[in-house]
Design an enzyme around this catalytic site. Structure first.
Site, PDB file in Angstrom:
ATOM      1  N   GLU A 195      -6.692  45.548 -30.603  1.00 38.47           N
ATOM      2  CA  GLU A 195      -6.746  44.836 -31.872  1.00 38.47           C
ATOM      3  C   GLU A 195      -7.730  45.432 -32.888  1.00 38.47           C
ATOM      4  O   GLU A 195      -7.533  45.274 -34.082  1.00 38.47           O
ATOM      5  CB  GLU A 195      -7.109  43.354 -31.623  1.00 38.47           C
ATOM      6  CG  GLU A 195      -6.040  42.560 -30.886  1.00 38.47           C
ATOM      7  CD  GLU A 195      -4.770  42.379 -31.699  1.00 38.47           C
ATOM      8  OE1 GLU A 195      -4.874  42.176 -32.934  1.00 38.47           O
ATOM      9  OE2 GLU A 195      -3.669  42.467 -31.121  1.00 38.47           O
TER      10      GLU A 195
ATOM     11  N   SER B 192      12.598 -16.634 -13.883  1.00 37.01           N
ATOM     12  CA  SER B 192      12.120 -17.237 -12.639  1.00 37.01           C
ATOM     13  C   SER B 192      10.879 -16.578 -12.068  1.00 37.01           C
ATOM     14  O   SER B 192      10.359 -17.040 -11.052  1.00 37.01           O
ATOM     15  CB  SER B 192      13.224 -17.184 -11.593  1.00 37.01           C
ATOM     16  OG  SER B 192      14.376 -17.791 -12.096  1.00 37.01           O
TER      17      SER B 192
END
Lengths: 132, 756
Positions: free
Chosen positions: B162, B440
């Site tokens: 780089e 229930s």
């Protein structure tokens, strides 16, 4: 770079965090009577964790002791001795409400082990006295 | 002249402004680190009930390879043994070093755990599986590294590829600049960025490509170099750099990239591996080694060649690295979290104690209660059944939805949360946020209230299931129907619950008093206002699956309420403990009525509305539970527990359409699939001195014995069992029976004490 800032933030964060583990209470706690001779051999993992909890209690590291006992309870949730030890740690920390409830939980698995029940009863009474 | 002065002055002001900005931001800006969330660690010990394949699956989820590669991070299977090379891990209470552990299996059980020398270990704690994070803006994820932990060869490769003059330039490369200027002149603006410039671009600037931005970048790079050393710039660059995407999660920094692509720490990267990462800097998507292995390999070899040409690696190193495989870890990609619904719950519980900003930036480590096995079982069961029901019923879009909550009944730890049919969906979480009528599921609270008065109610007390009308001023008359549209006359209390009779339950609840029932619901841990109507008894109340789990948890824990928890510990990034969420219990009910209601709920599963469970679980498991179905079958529920797990399942439509699915036909199979996959422990009723077990002749609900046809053994509070003997009792049988009961009592006491 930035490391200092980061450290500072984390430190302040640590300060803000509520501490659910109260510090050790001054009240000394009597040692439990030795387990009855008929005591079964515990799972070695559980025995190891109980032992490290005892060491931690002796060193005054009560939150660490509680954590070991919780680990042990995940392995044997129906072991009344573990619930009782945890109750004792909470009592020592001055968390009387938890001490009483945990001792009651221990009783719910104690069956007819009268020694264990008597010790739970003692913890419950001491916790109630402490609350006043 | 003035114009020139003005220009110089403007440039000075511009530079000064940038200088302030560079210094402030570079110094003040810290990398925002996400809070990292972990599942519960798997603790291996002799006697643990777990299949060998499940342990191997968990290791794979941790990114361990299934062949020995390197020192740590792999496992090796040989028959019924697994050798594991554990990576080091800092837990909240201790740092576990890297070590070898051998687990020996016997069926679906761990027979022994040993260290490398064959010495028995009482307990081996595996690394916890990372299950996501709470991310900063852009879902940026990274693990910070120090330059001293980065291998020299990685830095050499980066510089060779780089920015060759990195150590000598002043932030920019004049030659490259000239080239760049030339390219601008030809209209094709391109690179020539130094590492410093790249950092400035990523750190301070937006990605637009204009001349003025390029100029700003250049000035800032020079300023950065003026104020900071090369090492500092390089370290920041290595932590900042973007290196790929994991669904919605952005992989930043060399530290996380090492984990993400190679499953290792950056310091352990080989020359070849670091070259793959360096190669990705140019284009993380183009050179993604998972998606484009060939391109990544080619690019890696280019990086290696350039590094060799620079003389930073030897020819020998080059040859070795070049012939190496890509070596990418097989870790499945998961995005921000594989378990978004659970992470949502964790995030909410954390928000009570922490600032959201701190959660998204301080790199806290969150140790949770999630059990990946339970979670996967829940997801699998729900998906399978919903797909099946959709196909059978063809109700069109949007499809049927569902939710599951699994907890540890003794501690209240939440082990799994599924928030909808698509378990990966990061939105509406039905397990936490969908409040639906529970039907229930509320009935156990009614019966528990009744059974708390042993002088009036026992499991065999006759209850009237005749037509029932509830009149109240200001409300229309209410006359509940039974599911089968029939009334059943006088039935024993346990049968009324097992068959989920509505008329009987409404009558029972109004006889005891609505307020008493509501008080029971509150003590069970539900914090909701309940409308003072009899219809509330039959579940007109709305709750989320999580709230239902809390209610049933208190029953499963024998009346000891523990607030449901999803977090165990929080530590700083370095592992310093910040907070522990301890186990808390509160006795909300005396033990005796809890034994009775649990036995009645076992009856539901054994021979009531839940009896279809027998095709999922062996009867010895003795699961306790309750079905729930609401009006027009809009909601189908099943909630219940075994000895070691509690689960709640809900199915229905988001728009409240009639689902035409009942709790027993639709929700129960999901629950059954889940439990069957998790090797449940049998549910044992705690014995209590206040409880006696009595044989009952179901023909007449009188005291019988084991010899009576169809006799059942039921718990009663001392002194409340029927005294009258059924005609089926023979004198000899009665004597034998007494002995029988004693033996059984002694045995169960013995078993309890031994934890077996």
């Amino acid at each position: 770079m930035g490391t200092l800032v980061r450290t500072l933030v984390i430190l302040s964060l640590a300060g803000c965090a509520t501490a659910p583990e109260p510090g050790p209470a001054p009240a000394p706690v009597e040692q439990a009577p030795p387990p009855a001779s008929t005591a079964p051999r515990e799972n070695t993992a559980v025995a190891g964790l109980m032992e490290s909890a005892r060491t931690d209690v002796a060193a005054g590291k009560l939150p660490s002791a509680a954590a070991s006992l919780e680990r042990a309870l995940r392995i044997e949730p129906r072991n009344p001795r573990l619930w009782q030890q945890l109750a004792r740690v909470r009592l020592q920390q001055g968390d009387f409400a938890q001490a009483e409830n945990l001792a009651a939980r221990s009783n719910s698995f104690a069956g007819s082990d009268t020694t264990l029940r008597a010790e739970n009863q003692r913890i419950i009474e001491e916790a109630r006295a402490g609350r006043k | 002249m003035y114009a020139l002065l003005l220009a110089v002055g403007a440039f000075a002001v511009f530079t000064l402004q940038l200088d302030v900005r560079v210094r402030n931001e570079f110094e003040g800006r810290r990398f925002a680190l996400p809070a990292r969330i972990f599942a519960r660690p798997l603790e291996l010990h002799a006697g643990l009930r777990i299949a060998q394949a499940d342990v191997e699956d968990e290791l794979r989820e941790l990114g361990y390879r299934d062949v020995p590669v390197g020192d740590t991070g792999w496992f090796k299977r040989s028959g019924n043994e697994v050798e594991i090379a554990l990576r080091p891990f800092v837990f909240w209470d201790a740092a576990e070093p890297a070590r070898r552990v051998r687990a020996v299996f016997d069926g679906a059980k761990v027979a022994a755990v040993q260290d490398a020398n064959g010495k028995e270990l009482s307990l081996a704690r595996l690394e916890p599986v990372p299950i996501g994070g709470i991310y900063p803006a852009g879902n940026e994820d990274r693990i910070l590294v120090r330059l001293s932990d980065v291998p020299k060869h990685l830095v050499a490769e980066l510089i060779a590829t780089e920015d060759r003059k990195f150590y000598t330039h002043m932030g920019f490369d004049p030659k490259a600049l000239v080239r760049a200027a030339a390219s601008i002149a030809t209209g094709r603006m391109q690179g020539g960025s130094t590492i410093t410039q790249q950092l400035v671009k990523n750190f301070f600037l937006t990605p637009e490509r204009t001349l003025s931005r390029k100029f700003t970048e250049l000035v800032m790079a020079i300023l950065l170099e003026a104020h900071y050393g090369k090492a500092e710039i390089l370290e920041t660059y290595l932590n900042e750099i973007y290196l790929g995407q994991d669904r919605d999660r952005a992989i930043h920094g060399i530290g996380l990239a090492s984990q993400f692509y190679f499953g290792k720490e950056v310091k352990d990267l080989t020359v070849a591996e670091s070259a793959v990462l360096v190669g990705m800097v140019k284009g993380p998507a183009v050179y993604d080694p998972r998606r484009h292995a060939d391109r990544a390999l080619e690019r890696r070899n280019l990086v290696l060649r350039e590094t060799r040409d620079q003389g930073s690696i030897t020819a020998e190193q080059y040859m070795m690295a070049r012939s190496a495989e890509l070596g990418i870890a097989p870790r499945p990609t998961t995005g921000t979290s594989p378990y978004p619904a659970f992470v949502q719950l964790v995030h909410r519980q954390l928000q009570r104690d922490y600032d959201d900003k701190d959660l998204r930036s301080e790199g806290l480590r969150i140790f949770t209660t999630l059990d990946p096995r339970a979670q996967q079982a829940a997801e699998r069961a729900l998906t399978k059944r919903i797909t099946q029901y959709d196909k059978e019923r063809r109700f069109g879009q949007p499809g049927l939805e569902g939710a599951v909550v699994i907890t540890d009944p003794s501690s209240g730890e939440v082990q799994a949360i599924v928030g909808g049919r698509d378990a990966r969906y990061r939105g509406y979480n039905r397990a936490i946020d969908a409040a639906r009528p529970v039907g229930s599921l509320l009935k156990p609270a009614v019966y528990l209230t009744a059974l708390s008065e042993p002088s009036r109610y026992t499991l065999v007390t006759p209850i009237d299931d005749g037509p029932f009308v509830w009149k109240s001023r200001g409300a229309p008359d209410w006359a509940p129907q039974n599911y089968d549209k029939k009334f059943h006359g006088m039935v024993p209390l346990r049968v009324a619950l097992a068959q989920s009779y509505n008329a009987a339950t409404a009558r029972l609840g109004t006889d005891i008093g609505l307020e008493k029932v509501f008080d029971t619901v509150r003590r069970l841990g539900v914090d909701r206002t309940m409308k003072p109507f009899a219809s509330t008894l039959l579940g007109a109340t709305e709750m989320s699956p999580l709230e239902v789990a809390q209610m049933y948890q208190t029953i499963a824990a024998g009346g000891f309420r523990s607030p449901l928890r999803s977090i165990r510990e929080v530590t700083t990034q370095e592992g310093k403990p910040l907070q522990r969420y301890a186990l808390k219990v509160e006795q909300a009910f005396p033990p005796e009525p809890m034994v009775l209601i649990t036995a009645a709920m076992q009856g539901v599963v054994r021979d009531g509305t839940g009896q279809a469970m027998k095709s999922f679980l062996a009867p010895e498991i003795g699961a306790a539970g309750k079905t729930g179905t609401t009006d027009d079958q809009r909601d189908a529920w099943f909630a219940g527990f075994t000895g070691d797990r509690l689960a709640v399942v809900w199915l229905g439509y988001d728009d409240n359409r009639a689902a035409h699915l009942s709790g027993s036909a639709a929700a129960l199979p999901v629950w059954g699939d889940i439990m069957a996959a998790l090797l449940p422990q049998p549910l044992e009723l705690p014995s209590s001195e206040g409880i006696e077990q009595v044989w009952i002749d179901p023909q007449n609900n009188l005291r019988g014995d084991s010899q009576c046809a169809g006799a059942v053994q039921l718990p009663f509070m001392q002194g409340s069992a029927p005294q009258e003997r059924s005609p089926c009792v023979s004198v000899a049988g009665a004597v034998a029976d007494t002995v029988d009961t004693t033996v059984q009592k002694a045995k169960s006491w013995w078993e309890r004490l031994f934890g077996r």
